[in-house]
Design an enzyme around this catalytic site. Structure first.
Site, PDB file in Angstrom:
ATOM      1  N   ASP A  52       0.942  -1.316   0.117  1.00  0.00           N
ATOM      2  CA  ASP A  52      -0.034   0.119  -0.096  1.00  0.00           C
ATOM      3  C   ASP A  52       0.932   1.345  -0.207  1.00  0.00           C
ATOM      4  O   ASP A  52       0.628   2.276  -0.573  1.00  0.00           O
ATOM      5  CB  ASP A  52      -0.992  -0.131   1.330  1.00  0.00           C
ATOM      6  CG  ASP A  52      -2.045  -0.879   0.979  1.00  0.00           C
ATOM      7  OD1 ASP A  52      -2.286  -1.457   0.069  1.00  0.00           O
ATOM      8  OD2 ASP A  52      -3.285  -0.514   1.928  1.00  0.00           O
ATOM      9  N   ASN A  94      -4.744  -1.995  -4.243  1.00  0.00           N
ATOM     10  CA  ASN A  94      -5.859  -2.024  -3.532  1.00  0.00           C
ATOM     11  C   ASN A  94      -5.923  -1.119  -2.500  1.00  0.00           C
ATOM     12  O   ASN A  94      -6.273  -1.425  -1.299  1.00  0.00           O
ATOM     13  CB  ASN A  94      -6.108  -3.510  -3.158  1.00  0.00           C
ATOM     14  CG  ASN A  94      -7.887  -3.581  -2.769  1.00  0.00           C
ATOM     15  OD1 ASN A  94      -8.636  -2.979  -2.635  1.00  0.00           O
ATOM     16  ND2 ASN A  94      -8.083  -4.801  -2.087  1.00  0.00           N
ATOM     17  N   ASP A 336     -11.200  -2.066  11.763  1.00  0.00           N
ATOM     18  CA  ASP A 336     -10.187  -2.816  11.311  1.00  0.00           C
ATOM     19  C   ASP A 336      -9.884  -4.034  12.376  1.00  0.00           C
ATOM     20  O   ASP A 336      -9.911  -5.128  12.277  1.00  0.00           O
ATOM     21  CB  ASP A 336      -9.187  -2.367  10.679  1.00  0.00           C
ATOM     22  CG  ASP A 336      -9.184  -1.716   9.449  1.00  0.00           C
ATOM     23  OD1 ASP A 336     -10.367  -1.604   9.009  1.00  0.00           O
ATOM     24  OD2 ASP A 336      -8.239  -0.760   8.903  1.00  0.00           O
ATOM     25  N   GLU A 364     -11.059  -4.311   1.797  1.00  0.00           N
ATOM     26  CA  GLU A 364     -10.414  -5.164   0.830  1.00  0.00           C
ATOM     27  C   GLU A 364     -11.344  -6.338   0.523  1.00  0.00           C
ATOM     28  O   GLU A 364     -11.015  -6.716  -0.764  1.00  0.00           O
ATOM     29  CB  GLU A 364      -9.216  -5.569   1.475  1.00  0.00           C
ATOM     30  CG  GLU A 364      -8.253  -4.440   1.614  1.00  0.00           C
ATOM     31  CD  GLU A 364      -8.262  -3.580   2.790  1.00  0.00           C
ATOM     32  OE1 GLU A 364      -9.204  -3.421   3.410  1.00  0.00           O
ATOM     33  OE2 GLU A 364      -7.160  -2.978   3.123  1.00  0.00           O
ATOM     34  N   HIS A 408      -5.458  -8.918   3.708  1.00  0.00           N
ATOM     35  CA  HIS A 408      -4.457  -9.241   4.469  1.00  0.00           C
ATOM     36  C   HIS A 408      -4.946  -9.426   6.222  1.00  0.00           C
ATOM     37  O   HIS A 408      -4.658 -10.383   6.554  1.00  0.00           O
ATOM     38  CB  HIS A 408      -3.431  -7.564   4.543  1.00  0.00           C
ATOM     39  CG  HIS A 408      -4.264  -6.683   4.688  1.00  0.00           C
ATOM     40  ND1 HIS A 408      -3.811  -5.759   5.443  1.00  0.00           N
ATOM     41  CD2 HIS A 408      -5.336  -6.115   4.245  1.00  0.00           C
ATOM     42  CE1 HIS A 408      -4.473  -4.601   5.489  1.00  0.00           C
ATOM     43  NE2 HIS A 408      -5.642  -4.810   4.680  1.00  0.00           N
ATOM     44  N   ARG A 409      -6.020  -8.397   6.414  1.00  0.00           N
ATOM     45  CA  ARG A 409      -6.320  -8.790   7.711  1.00  0.00           C
ATOM     46  C   ARG A 409      -7.127 -10.151   7.907  1.00  0.00           C
ATOM     47  O   ARG A 409      -7.076 -10.663   9.062  1.00  0.00           O
ATOM     48  CB  ARG A 409      -7.248  -7.573   8.012  1.00  0.00           C
ATOM     49  CG  ARG A 409      -6.746  -6.439   8.053  1.00  0.00           C
ATOM     50  CD  ARG A 409      -7.066  -5.319   8.958  1.00  0.00           C
ATOM     51  NE  ARG A 409      -6.459  -4.174   8.545  1.00  0.00           N
ATOM     52  CZ  ARG A 409      -5.389  -3.775   8.933  1.00  0.00           C
ATOM     53  NH1 ARG A 409      -4.639  -4.737   9.682  1.00  0.00           N
ATOM     54  NH2 ARG A 409      -4.926  -2.772   8.545  1.00  0.00           N
ATOM     55  N   LYS A 445       0.219  -6.262   1.950  1.00  0.00           N
ATOM     56  CA  LYS A 445      -0.306  -5.146   1.762  1.00  0.00           C
ATOM     57  C   LYS A 445       0.030  -4.008   3.197  1.00  0.00           C
ATOM     58  O   LYS A 445       0.108  -3.021   2.917  1.00  0.00           O
ATOM     59  CB  LYS A 445      -1.725  -5.511   1.678  1.00  0.00           C
ATOM     60  CG  LYS A 445      -2.813  -4.074   1.847  1.00  0.00           C
ATOM     61  CD  LYS A 445      -4.223  -4.595   1.226  1.00  0.00           C
ATOM     62  CE  LYS A 445      -4.885  -3.335   0.414  1.00  0.00           C
ATOM     63  NZ  LYS A 445      -5.221  -2.236   1.217  1.00  0.00           N
TER      64      LYS A 445
END
Ligand code: DC
Length: 683
Positions: A52, A94, A336, A364, A408-409, A445
């Site tokens: 990112d 993204n 998040d 995402e 990613h999360r 990311k």
């Protein structure tokens, strides 16, 4: 981490140690943009280096910013609000934190300075809404065109060429009336305007008014905080009206430090709450001085049972109440990090309910749908709605291959499911299961080293850490095969031959004779050997090449017959069995060192083929060699390795025999990976 299809995490039993967080994504991308827009140079310390932030840096370079990258710092020479290029096509992956503010900043600058800029991203970026921001920019008089679907990137912002006689933002943009923007879909729209509008500043203030409830307010607070660092103090009225003062000009603070990422910290706070039973887990990079909203995750984790001590910029976490307490929490302020709570819920008594999370659907991935599906795959009962999720822990955990949706999360938070042996108070009657994370490199990311960091602080029962052994005669290609398999699986790699070769090299250097068993064993026991990917270091010296010398190999073969030498090297080999797993190659990996290995491969190739391979290797290195002589030497070494009384070279009874005489390296690797897949519980 290399691009690999999956990473299997063995069942984890505890965690302790120290984690150094990567820089905050939200702060890094805002600071990079502000430094790019302002007048003067800004030296930025500890910025996140991830996908990112790379797309943001690439975009700034395309716009004409000069960027000097040092080891731990970056210096950005700002544009001073003047575009360095008038046409550019920016690819923003993204990264919402790049797409939204760059769209606004370029729209505002193009309106007054002219230019044409196209902004696009990955397919998922083209599904993430931006219409409300564009509506606000159009109120201002900016020209924005949709290049795909209305309301979504890709898009183009443009303006007529600047008229230098009359030029000046206030002649072009309608900043007299308040600019209205919706605040209930993504707070990034408001943040983007706040970051861009100082570029349109003139003799009068600019007012932004928020329609609808402002969600994710802490992210707007980060924006305001950083604007202030760059010289712009926004007046805030009840989180509805934001006034940018007249004659605002971005000024570089000269130097700025980026704190660790609080969202990334959430995985380790959760890990500590679940698995730091004996010693604490220290998390360095964020603490009570943090300006990130996700630091409030600490309170949520405490509510579930974590014991957290906060320093100024570090945290210490231990398991407190366990099983964790189920909670019912409005997560609007920590959207998040709240995903991590959903995984902590697997370790709680009762049902956890997380509400006010509608924004998860436009991140995402559709995170509500994704989390519900994957938590169910692990065996949990899940109810989900438009803006909530409810999780009841599994009665029986299921080995699951977790889909990560390029998010990613999802990958990071669900990796914690590997702590399943600790669920329900650590009852050994619960069958511990490994967890497979698909497309693990999606963590790049925001946290490229996430898995390495996780593996450096967790512990598993030795028996749960998978081992694949690859034994075989010299020059059978086992080293090449084993290291390729290790790389594909993200496992550690042990070249046990290197230990024997290093012993031989050290003995030669120290003048210890080949028949001095005790002396050789002492040399072996005191080896300071480090096997790194592609490099072997002995006492800090790179000996990779030297270990391959024929005379070193020949002496290694001789001294490896001594029982005391073998015994001295045993511990060195065993300690390579570490999370997430090991691929070990040698002669006795499957028979003596790791007799319980999960997969044993015995690799052979005809003596003629092996002699040819060795010959080719030597020629490539510019060393002349005789193929018949090499073959005779190979056969003599085979004979010695096979006939020695201790740990002779032979296939383990349960080994898979693989003759690779007629196989390419890739075909051999595929054969081993396929045998491995069949032994895994993921279907
Ligand atoms: O695999 P290699 O050629 O690098 O091994 C060098 C020598 O070390 C080999 O001739 C035999 C010995 N060796 C051993 O006895 N046991 C092992 N596990 C690995 C190597």
């Amino acid at each position: 981490m290399f691009s690999i299809p999956f990473i299997d995490i063995p069942p984890l039993r505890s965690a302790h140690g120290v984690v150094h967080l990567p820089g905050s994504k939200s702060i890094s991308n805002r600071v990079l943009l502000l430094a790019g827009l302002c007048e003067g140079a800004t030296r930025i310390h500890d910025a996140l280096d991830s996908e990112d932030t790379r797309v943001m840096l690439a975009a700034l370079r395309q716009l004409g910013c000069k960027i000097d990258a040092g080891d731990a710092s970056l210096t950005i020479h700002g544009l001073g609000g003047r575009l360095g290029r008038s046409v550019a096509s920016l690819f923003l992956g993204n990264a919402g934190t790049a797409m939204r503010p760059l769209c606004a900043a370029l729209a505002v600058m193009a309106a007054s300075q002219g230019g044409r800029f196209e902004l696009s991203g990955l397919p998922r970026m083209h599904e993430r809404p931006i219409g409300d921001l564009v509506a606000a920019l159009r109120q201002l008089g900016c020209n924005v065109e949709w290049l795909g679907e209305v309301g979504y990137p890709p898009l183009r912002v443009s303006g007529a060429a600047a008229d230098h006689r009359t030029g000046g933002a206030d002649t072009q943009l309608r900043i007299h009336a308040p600019i209205r923007v919706r605040g209930d879909v993504s707070s990034q729209f408001l943040s983007a305007l706040l970051l861009a509008l100082p570029l349109a500043s003139s003799a009068q203030p600019i007012t932004i008014e928020v329609d609808g409830d402002l969600i994710s307010r802490p992210y707007v607070e980060i924006t305001l905080n950083l604007l202030a660092r760059f010289g712009i103090v926004v007046e805030v009225d009840a989180w509805r009206r934001f006034v940018i003062p007249a004659r605002s000009v971005y000024r570089s603070p000269g130097e700025i430090h980026v704190e660790g990422d609080a969202s990334s910290a959430s995985y380790f706070i959760a890990l500590g709450a679940i698995a730091a039973g004996d010693a604490p887990l220290r998390i360095v990079g964020v603490g009570k001085d943090s300006i990130q909203g996700d630091i409030a995750f600490v309170d949520a984790a405490r509510a579930m049972g974590a014991e957290v001590t906060c320093g100024a910029s570090e945290l210490e976490v231990r398991r407190g109440t366990f099983p964790l307490r189920a909670i019912d929490l409005d997560c609007n302020h920590i959207p998040d990090a709240a995903m991590t709570l959903a995984v902590m819920a697997l370790f709680a008594r009762g049902t956890t309910r997380l509400t006010h999370i509608a924004s998860w659907r436009v991140k995402e991935s559709d995170r509500i749908a994704a989390m519900a599906t994957q938590l169910r795959n692990l065996g949990a009962s899940v109810r989900a709605g438009a803006d909530f999720i409810e999780i009841t822990p599994p009665r029986t955990w299921q080995a699951a291959a977790i889909q990560t949706y390029d998010d990613h999360r999802i990958a990071m938070c669900l990796s914690l499911a590997a702590c399943n042996p600790l669920a329900l108070g650590g009852s050994r009657s619960v069958m511990p299961i490994p967890v497979r994370i698909l497309d693990p490199q999606c963590v790049a990311k925001t946290f490229p080293d996430y898995f390495e960091t996780l593996f450096s602080v967790v512990h598993a029962d030795e028996a749960d850490i998978p081992v694949i052994t690859v034994d075989g005669p010299t020059a059978s290609g086992k080293g090449t095969l084993a290291s390729a398999v290790a790389q594909q699986l993200g496992y550690h790699f042990l070249d046990s031959g290197a230990a024997y070769r290093a012993t031989a090299l050290s003995a030669m250097r120290a003048g210890v004779a080949a028949d001095d068993e005790a002396g050789l064993a002492t040399v072996a026991a005191n080896l300071d050997l480090q096997c790194l990917p592609g490099q072997t270091r002995l006492g800090g010296e790179d000996v990779t090449e030297m270990l391959r010398f024929e005379e070193v190999g020949a002496l290694a073969s001789k001294i490896s017959a001594w029982p005391k030498v073998r015994a001295a090297l045993r511990q060195f080999q065993l300690k390579h069995r570490r999370v997430p797993g090991l691929v070990a190659d040698g002669r006795d990996m499957g028979t003596v060192i790791f007799p319980g290995a999960d997969l044993k491969v015995f690799l052979t190739a005809s003596a003629a083929t092996r002699a040819e391979r060795r010959h080719k290797q030597l020629i490539l290195k510019g060393i002349s060699a005789n193929i018949d002589g090499l073959r005779a030497e190979l056969e003599a070494r085979d004979e010695r390795d096979q006939s020695r009384p201790v740990s002779p070279l032979k296939p383990a009874q349960d080994a898979v025999l693989l003759d690779n005489s007629a196989l390419s390296v890739q075909a051999s690797v595929d054969a081993v990976l396929s045998a491995w897949q069949q032994r895994r519980p993921f279907g």
